[in-house]
Design a protein around this motif. Structure first.
Motif, PDB file in Angstrom:
ATOM      1  N   GLU A 126       0.856  -1.191   0.000  1.00 19.86           N
ATOM      2  CA  GLU A 126       0.000   0.000   0.000  1.00 19.86           C
ATOM      3  C   GLU A 126       0.888   1.236   0.000  1.00 19.86           C
ATOM      4  O   GLU A 126       1.978   1.220   0.571  1.00 19.86           O
ATOM      5  N   SER A 127       0.406   2.320  -0.640  1.00 19.90           N
ATOM      6  CA  SER A 127       1.161   3.576  -0.700  1.00 19.90           C
ATOM      7  C   SER A 127       0.265   4.754  -0.389  1.00 19.90           C
ATOM      8  O   SER A 127      -0.949   4.691  -0.566  1.00 19.90           O
ATOM      9  N   VAL A 128       0.909   5.834   0.031  1.00 17.59           N
ATOM     10  CA  VAL A 128       0.225   7.108   0.248  1.00 17.59           C
ATOM     11  C   VAL A 128       1.214   8.222  -0.072  1.00 17.59           C
ATOM     12  O   VAL A 128       2.422   8.071   0.136  1.00 17.59           O
ATOM     13  N   THR A 129       0.720   9.323  -0.601  1.00 20.15           N
ATOM     14  CA  THR A 129       1.555  10.500  -0.854  1.00 20.15           C
ATOM     15  C   THR A 129       1.220  11.545   0.192  1.00 20.15           C
ATOM     16  O   THR A 129       0.051  11.853   0.415  1.00 20.15           O
ATOM     17  N   ILE A 130       2.260  12.061   0.845  1.00 14.02           N
ATOM     18  CA  ILE A 130       2.043  13.034   1.915  1.00 14.02           C
ATOM     19  C   ILE A 130       2.801  14.324   1.611  1.00 14.02           C
ATOM     20  O   ILE A 130       3.810  14.316   0.925  1.00 14.02           O
ATOM     21  N   ARG A 168       4.354 -14.344  12.453  1.00  6.72           N
ATOM     22  CA  ARG A 168       5.468 -14.239  11.513  1.00  6.72           C
ATOM     23  C   ARG A 168       5.165 -13.190  10.450  1.00  6.72           C
ATOM     24  O   ARG A 168       4.137 -13.255   9.777  1.00  6.72           O
ATOM     25  N   HIS A 169       6.053 -12.239  10.340  1.00  8.38           N
ATOM     26  CA  HIS A 169       5.922 -11.230   9.295  1.00  8.38           C
ATOM     27  C   HIS A 169       7.255 -10.517   9.094  1.00  8.38           C
ATOM     28  O   HIS A 169       8.139 -10.566   9.940  1.00  8.38           O
ATOM     29  N   ALA A 170       7.351  -9.888   7.942  1.00  8.71           N
ATOM     30  CA  ALA A 170       8.508  -9.062   7.610  1.00  8.71           C
ATOM     31  C   ALA A 170       7.991  -7.951   6.718  1.00  8.71           C
ATOM     32  O   ALA A 170       6.936  -8.085   6.082  1.00  8.71           O
ATOM     33  N   GLY A 171       8.711  -6.857   6.662  1.00 11.22           N
ATOM     34  CA  GLY A 171       8.237  -5.773   5.816  1.00 11.22           C
ATOM     35  C   GLY A 171       9.259  -4.676   5.657  1.00 11.22           C
ATOM     36  O   GLY A 171      10.359  -4.739   6.208  1.00 11.22           O
ATOM     37  N   ALA A 172       8.847  -3.692   4.867  1.00 10.41           N
ATOM     38  CA  ALA A 172       9.693  -2.524   4.634  1.00 10.41           C
ATOM     39  C   ALA A 172       8.811  -1.325   4.354  1.00 10.41           C
ATOM     40  O   ALA A 172       7.712  -1.456   3.810  1.00 10.41           O
ATOM     41  N   LEU A 173       9.294  -0.184   4.740  1.00  9.48           N
ATOM     42  CA  LEU A 173       8.674   1.097   4.399  1.00  9.48           C
ATOM     43  C   LEU A 173       9.666   1.857   3.549  1.00  9.48           C
ATOM     44  O   LEU A 173      10.832   2.003   3.924  1.00  9.48           O
ATOM     45  N   GLU A 174       9.203   2.317   2.401  1.00  6.03           N
ATOM     46  CA  GLU A 174      10.020   3.113   1.491  1.00  6.03           C
ATOM     47  C   GLU A 174       9.514   4.551   1.549  1.00  6.03           C
ATOM     48  O   GLU A 174       8.297   4.779   1.511  1.00  6.03           O
ATOM     49  N   PHE A 175      10.423   5.495   1.621  1.00  8.25           N
ATOM     50  CA  PHE A 175      10.101   6.920   1.649  1.00  8.25           C
ATOM     51  C   PHE A 175      10.733   7.535   0.402  1.00  8.25           C
ATOM     52  O   PHE A 175      11.939   7.757   0.364  1.00  8.25           O
ATOM     53  N   GLU A 176       9.913   7.793  -0.611  1.00  8.08           N
ATOM     54  CA  GLU A 176      10.403   8.303  -1.886  1.00  8.08           C
ATOM     55  C   GLU A 176      10.101   9.798  -2.006  1.00  8.08           C
ATOM     56  O   GLU A 176       8.940  10.195  -2.073  1.00  8.08           O
ATOM     57  N   ALA A 177      11.146  10.608  -2.021  1.00  8.85           N
ATOM     58  CA  ALA A 177      10.969  12.065  -2.167  1.00  8.85           C
ATOM     59  C   ALA A 177      10.520  12.362  -3.595  1.00  8.85           C
ATOM     60  O   ALA A 177      11.233  12.070  -4.545  1.00  8.85           O
ATOM     61  N   LEU A 178       9.320  12.933  -3.725  1.00  7.97           N
ATOM     62  CA  LEU A 178       8.823  13.329  -5.039  1.00  7.97           C
ATOM     63  C   LEU A 178       9.267  14.741  -5.369  1.00  7.97           C
ATOM     64  O   LEU A 178       9.424  15.089  -6.533  1.00  7.97           O
ATOM     65  N   ASP A 179       9.442  15.556  -4.326  1.00  7.57           N
ATOM     66  CA  ASP A 179      10.057  16.875  -4.406  1.00  7.57           C
ATOM     67  C   ASP A 179      10.480  17.224  -2.979  1.00  7.57           C
ATOM     68  O   ASP A 179      10.456  16.354  -2.111  1.00  7.57           O
ATOM     69  N   THR A 216       5.546   3.900   0.877  1.00 10.07           N
ATOM     70  CA  THR A 216       5.036   2.599   0.456  1.00 10.07           C
ATOM     71  C   THR A 216       5.365   1.570   1.522  1.00 10.07           C
ATOM     72  O   THR A 216       6.520   1.445   1.932  1.00 10.07           O
ATOM     73  N   ALA A 217       4.344   0.862   1.964  1.00  7.46           N
ATOM     74  CA  ALA A 217       4.502  -0.215   2.938  1.00  7.46           C
ATOM     75  C   ALA A 217       4.377  -1.546   2.197  1.00  7.46           C
ATOM     76  O   ALA A 217       3.423  -1.747   1.442  1.00  7.46           O
ATOM     77  N   ARG A 218       5.342  -2.418   2.412  1.00  4.02           N
ATOM     78  CA  ARG A 218       5.298  -3.779   1.860  1.00  4.02           C
ATOM     79  C   ARG A 218       5.461  -4.746   3.022  1.00  4.02           C
ATOM     80  O   ARG A 218       6.443  -4.655   3.762  1.00  4.02           O
ATOM     81  N   MET A 219       4.510  -5.652   3.158  1.00  2.26           N
ATOM     82  CA  MET A 219       4.560  -6.604   4.265  1.00  2.26           C
ATOM     83  C   MET A 219       4.263  -8.011   3.774  1.00  2.26           C
ATOM     84  O   MET A 219       3.369  -8.209   2.958  1.00  2.26           O
ATOM     85  N   GLY A 239      -9.429  -9.414   3.272  1.00  2.00           N
ATOM     86  CA  GLY A 239      -8.806  -8.143   2.912  1.00  2.00           C
ATOM     87  C   GLY A 239      -8.794  -7.114   4.028  1.00  2.00           C
ATOM     88  O   GLY A 239      -8.431  -5.956   3.810  1.00  2.00           O
ATOM     89  N   VAL A 240      -9.170  -7.525   5.225  1.00  2.00           N
ATOM     90  CA  VAL A 240      -9.237  -6.598   6.349  1.00  2.00           C
ATOM     91  C   VAL A 240      -7.853  -6.066   6.699  1.00  2.00           C
ATOM     92  O   VAL A 240      -7.688  -4.886   7.029  1.00  2.00           O
ATOM     93  N   ILE A 241      -6.837  -6.910   6.601  1.00  2.86           N
ATOM     94  CA  ILE A 241      -5.484  -6.470   6.948  1.00  2.86           C
ATOM     95  C   ILE A 241      -4.990  -5.456   5.914  1.00  2.86           C
ATOM     96  O   ILE A 241      -4.384  -4.445   6.269  1.00  2.86           O
ATOM     97  N   ASN A 242      -5.291  -5.679   4.633  1.00  7.44           N
ATOM     98  CA  ASN A 242      -4.938  -4.695   3.603  1.00  7.44           C
ATOM     99  C   ASN A 242      -5.588  -3.348   3.909  1.00  7.44           C
ATOM    100  O   ASN A 242      -4.948  -2.299   3.805  1.00  7.44           O
ATOM    101  N   ILE A 243      -6.858  -3.400   4.261  1.00  8.60           N
ATOM    102  CA  ILE A 243      -7.593  -2.168   4.583  1.00  8.60           C
ATOM    103  C   ILE A 243      -6.959  -1.484   5.780  1.00  8.60           C
ATOM    104  O   ILE A 243      -6.794  -0.268   5.793  1.00  8.60           O
ATOM    105  N   ARG A 244      -6.552  -2.259   6.775  1.00  7.29           N
ATOM    106  CA  ARG A 244      -5.920  -1.701   7.980  1.00  7.29           C
ATOM    107  C   ARG A 244      -4.627  -0.982   7.617  1.00  7.29           C
ATOM    108  O   ARG A 244      -4.362   0.131   8.063  1.00  7.29           O
TER     109      ARG A 244
END
Length: 154
Positions: free
Chosen positions: A6-10, A80-91, A98-101, A117-122
């Motif tokens: 999942e991703s979001v632009t802030i 059991r889980h693993a993941g990463a958060l990516e922080f991409e500067a658009l400007d 982007t969260a990948r789990m 799909g409840v976890i995706n929504i969360r």
């Protein structure tokens, strides 16, 4: 094992977004499912979370830390889980987070929540709340599902 992306632009610099997320103890302020996070060492944290109404505890280890760009982790015990958060500067003041789990739900409630799909929504909702938290200067409080329920207009 399920994979969630999942991703979001802030409207915030990538470094500020990264630093806020890396302040793990503040995650309950914008993540409904996170009850508490405690540091147990430089790269180990202890988490108490609620998944599909079930409270779970686990330790997680930070595997990669690139300031302003990436955080990656894996659980050491518990769910059991693993993941990463990516922080991409658009400007200079806009960041795509982007969260990948990858997760292996435990128990009936978590497995059902994953399949529905409840976890995706969360995860999507937590990223949206993070966006509001960052853009409101940390004044945002998480909403419950009841706060988001509205009667249809007449």
């Amino acid at each position: 094992m399920s994979t969630i992306t999942e991703s979001v632009t802030i409207d915030a610099p990538a470094r500020a977004a990264y630093e806020q997320w890396a302040a793990y103890e503040t995650l309950p302020r914008f993540s409904d499912g996170v009850i508490n996070v405690e540091r147990r060492g430089e790269d180990v944290t202890h988490w108490t979370v609620s998944i599909a109404g079930v409270t779970r505890e686990f330790d997680a280890q930070v595997l990669e830390r690139i300031p302003g760009r990436r955080l990656a982790w894996r659980s050491l015990d518990g769910p059991r889980h693993a993941g990463a958060l990516e922080f991409e500067a658009l400007d200079d003041n806009t960041t795509r987070v982007t969260a990948r789990m990858d997760l292996a739900p435990e128990g009936f409630a978590e497995t059902a929540a994953d399949k529905l799909g409840v976890i995706n929504i969360r995860v999507r909702r937590d990223l949206q709340q993070f966006k509001h938290y960052m853009e409101d200067g940390g004044r945002h409080e998480p909403q419950t599902w009841q706060d988001q329920w509205h009667e249809p207009p007449l």
